[in-house]
Structures are given as C-alpha cells and as structure tokens.
Design an enzyme around this catalytic site. Structure first.
Site, PDB file in Angstrom:
ATOM      1  N   VAL A  59     -90.363 -78.973 125.294  1.00 15.90           N
ATOM      2  CA  VAL A  59     -89.628 -77.712 125.186  1.00 15.90           C
ATOM      3  C   VAL A  59     -88.179 -77.969 124.763  1.00 15.90           C
ATOM      4  O   VAL A  59     -87.637 -77.264 123.909  1.00 15.90           O
ATOM      5  CB  VAL A  59     -89.687 -76.917 126.507  1.00 15.90           C
ATOM      6  CG1 VAL A  59     -88.836 -75.654 126.423  1.00 15.90           C
ATOM      7  CG2 VAL A  59     -91.124 -76.546 126.826  1.00 15.90           C
ATOM      8  N   CYS A  60     -87.558 -78.996 125.329  1.00 16.56           N
ATOM      9  CA  CYS A  60     -86.176 -79.314 124.964  1.00 16.56           C
ATOM     10  C   CYS A  60     -86.088 -79.715 123.495  1.00 16.56           C
ATOM     11  O   CYS A  60     -85.210 -79.260 122.766  1.00 16.56           O
ATOM     12  CB  CYS A  60     -85.637 -80.437 125.850  1.00 16.56           C
ATOM     13  SG  CYS A  60     -85.588 -80.033 127.611  1.00 16.56           S
ATOM     14  N   ALA A  61     -87.015 -80.561 123.061  1.00 16.97           N
ATOM     15  CA  ALA A  61     -87.041 -80.986 121.670  1.00 16.97           C
ATOM     16  C   ALA A  61     -87.262 -79.786 120.750  1.00 16.97           C
ATOM     17  O   ALA A  61     -86.608 -79.649 119.709  1.00 16.97           O
ATOM     18  CB  ALA A  61     -88.130 -82.037 121.465  1.00 16.97           C
TER      19      ALA A  61
END
Length: 167
Positions: A59-61
């Site tokens: 999700v962060c990526a």
C-alpha cells in the site's frame, strides 16, 4: 489523542493530528544524500506530505507510485514521501520504480520530532515507532489546507481529494 487502526486494531498516535488552518510546523527530514530537507525548502509551493509506515509494504509503495503519476501534471507543487525507511532504501525503491516526481524523505533520526509535530507517530501496536498513513497539503504561505489521517493503515489515501485542495 488521535487514533488510527492497523488491520482493525486501534493504534494510538503521539500528539494531535495536524488540522486544516494551522500553520505548518517546521521539520527537518533526511534526503538520499543524508543532507537535511526542511519546510523552508518548499517555500512558495504547494507541498503534499504523503506520510506512511514503510515503502516495503504494498500500500505504501502504491501511494508513492500514484502520487508520482498525479504530481507530474501539477505546477508549483512538490510531493514529499515521508517514512522512517532509511534514505538508501528509499533511493533504491525510487530508482527501481522510476519515481521522478516525488521527493523521498526519511524521518529515521533520533532527534526528529516530525511525527509528534504532525501527530502521526504510532505509539503502540505492531508498527509502534513508525509513521501512520496520512496526507497533509500545505499552501505556498505555509498553511495547512487539507489533511487525511487514513483510518485504516492498510488502506490507500484519497489521492483525488488531496490534489483537489491544490486546485
């Protein structure tokens, strides 16, 4: 005290999550060359703070990739990807992913108070010590014009709403 959640479990945050209308607190984060990057480096531009736990999660990526795409067409705007990842790891990720429209910045230093000033430092839960997922938009005059503390860390932020605040 502000709260978010990780996989449905409540997570506490240090300080109060920054609010719209507030003056953006100054910060010192670390660039890939280990030099400092401060709020003053953004002066006169819209600044999007894409804050998250770690680039090593899907999700962060995805959030960095998405803001990289969306920021490409925005004039007078800088997008900062802020996490506690080491600058070397951030650099590797951005190079391998072709990220060119986002500035990766690390909040890894012991002396940093960014997480507390912006109210995003997780104080309990499995990710304790990392930054919660949030988006903060600062106008060229240094005022907060948009915030989102994502209620569930494993979900993506509202990209369109953040960029709509810029106009």
């Amino acid at each position: 005290m502000a709260k978010t959640a990780f996989k449905g479990n409540p997570v506490s945050l240090a300080g109060e999550f920054i609010q719209v209308g507030a003056q953006a607190p100054d910060f010192t984060l670390v660039k890939g060359d280990l030099g400092n990057y401060t709020l003053a480096d953004c002066k006169g531009r819209f600044t999007v703070l894409n804050i998250f736990p770690s680039l090593d999660t899907g999700v962060c990526a995805a959030s960095v990739r998405k803001f990289n795409q969306l920021a490409a067409g925005k004039d007078n705007t800088v997008v900062l990807a802020v996490s506690k990842d080491l600058p070397f790891a951030q650099g590797r990720f951005c190079t391998s992913e072709g990220i060119e429209n986002v500035v990766p910045l690390s909040d890894y230093r012991y002396t940093s108070d960014f997480g507390e000033k912006y109210g995003v430092l997780m104080t309990d839960g499995p990710l304790c010590g990392l930054l919660a997922r949030a988006v903060v938009v600062i106008n060229p005059e240094g005022k907060i014009i948009y915030t989102q503390l994502v209620p569930e860390i494993v979900e993506e932020p509202n990209y369109e709403a953040a960029l709509a605040a810029i106009g």
